[in-house]
Scaffold this active site. Structure first.
Site, short mmCIF file in Angstrom:
data_model
loop_
_atom_site.label_atom_id
_atom_site.label_comp_id
_atom_site.label_asym_id
_atom_site.label_seq_id
_atom_site.Cartn_x
_atom_site.Cartn_y
_atom_site.Cartn_z
N SER A 92 -6.04 -0.19 -4.47
CA SER A 92 -4.73 0.17 -5.00
C SER A 92 -4.24 -0.96 -5.88
O SER A 92 -4.55 -2.13 -5.65
CB SER A 92 -3.73 0.40 -3.86
N TYR A 110 0.49 -1.93 3.80
CA TYR A 110 -0.48 -1.16 3.03
C TYR A 110 -1.15 -2.04 1.99
O TYR A 110 -2.38 -2.06 1.86
CB TYR A 110 0.23 0.01 2.35
#
Length: 274
Positions: free
Chosen positions: A158, A171
C-alpha cells in the site's frame, strides 16, 4: 527470447501462479489477468466459496474457438496466517498444476483507528495476514524457485506503507513490514534468479475501500484531499480500478521486467507525490 506480446504467444504460457486474496478486489483482478495471459492459476482466499465462484466465472467467460490460454484455474480456500494451511495449499498446487513460477501476495485485512486505540486482537490479525502471511508464502515458495533458477514474487502492499496516514497506523505498519520483507527477500535471492518486487496501490475501488465510504460514490476527500487529515489529493483525479493494479503486477511478474527486483511501484494516481 520470444516476444510475449506476439500473437499466439501468451505472456505467461506454461507458468504457474499462486495468488492470495483472490476472492475479490485486487486479488481477483490479478488472478484473472494472469490467467488471461496463459498462466495456470491457484487462486486462494480465506473465503473458499468466493474463489470457487470466480473459477466458474472465468471458465464460463472463456470464448469458444478463441485462443484461450491453456492454463488451468484452481480455487483453494486458504488463511495465509496459518503456516500449515499455506504448506498444504502449496503442495496441492504443485501436485495439480506443477511448480510455482509466480507468487502474488494480495491477501490483506484493514483496521482503522487512532494509533494508540488499536486493540491487541486487531493488531495481531493485521500483522498475521498482511505481513506474516507474506512470510509464510515466501518461505514455502522462494526456495523451490531458487532451485529452478527462476521465479517472481510480487507483494501488493500500500502507499500507506510509506506515507503517514491519520487512522491507519496499524495497517500502514503491517504493510511496511511486508514491503521491507519482500525487498530483503529479493536481495537474498537475487543470485538465484528470483525477483521480488512490491506494488503499492493507493485508493482502489475494492470492497475494502468501499467499506470506508458512507455511500456508493467516491468521497470528495478521497479525490480532492483532506487537509484536516493531512491527506493528499489524487493528481489524476480518479481512484484506481483493480485492473490497474493487476496490470502493474503482471508487468513485474513477466519477462519484460527481468532486470527489475527489490523495487516498489506506486499505482496511486500520483497521490503519494513520489
Amino acid at each position: 527470447m520470444p516476444d510475449p506480446a506476439a500473437p499466439g504467444h501468451p505472456r505467461f504460457a506454461g507458468r504457474v501462479a499462486f495468488v492470495t486474496g483472490a476472492g475479490s478486489g485486487i486479488g481477483e483482478a490479478v488472478a484473472r489477468t494472469l490467467y488471461a495471459h496463459g498462466a495456470s492459476v491457484a487462486a486462494t482466499d480465506i473465503h473458499g466459496g468466493a474463489v470457487k465462484e470466480l473459477a466458474a466465472r472465468v471458465t464460463a467467460e472463456a470464448a469458444p474457438g478463441e485462443a484461450v490460454p491453456a492454463g488451468r484455474f484452481l480455487p483453494l480456500a486458504l488463511d495465509v496466517a496459518d503456516p500449515d494451511a499455506v504448506r498444504a495449499a502449496v503442495a496441492e498446487t504443485v501436485a495439480e498444476l506443477g511448480p510455482v513460477d509466480i507468487l502474488v501476495n494480495v491477501a490483506g485485512v484493514l483496521h482503522t483507528g487512532p494509533a494508540t486505540g488499536v486493540d491487541d486482537a486487531a493488531w495481531a490479525r493485521l500483522f498475521a495476514v498482511n505481513a506474516t502471511g507474506v512470510f509464510h508464502t515466501a518461505r514455502e515458495l522462494a526456495p523451490a524457485m531458487a532451485e529452478r533458477g527462476r521465479g517472481s514474487i510480487v507483494t501488493v502492499a500500500s502507499d500507506a506503507a510509506a506515507v503517514p496516514r491519520v487512522g491507519m497506523a496499524a495497517y500502514a505498519a503491517s504493510k511496511a513490514a511486508a514491503t521491507m520483507f519482500t525487498k530483503c527477500l529479493g536481495l537474498e535471492y537475487a543470485r538465484s534468479g528470483v525477483r521480488c518486487n512490491v506494488v503499492a496501490p493507493g485508493s482502489t475501488d475494492t470492497p475494502m475501500q468501499r467499506s470506508l465510504w458512507e455511500g456508493d460514490t467516491v468521497p470528495r476527500r478521497v479525490l480532492e484531499g483532506d487537509p484536516s487529515g493531512y491527506r493528499n489529493a489524487i493528481p489524476l483525479g480518479r481512484i484506481a480500478d483493480p485492473a490497474d493494479v493487476a496490470d502493474a503486477v503482471a508487468f513485474l511478474a513477466s519477462d519484460e521486467a527481468r532486470h527489475i527486483t527489490m523495487q516498489q511501484l506506486y499505482v496511486d494516481g500520483g497521490a503519494s507525490l513520489r
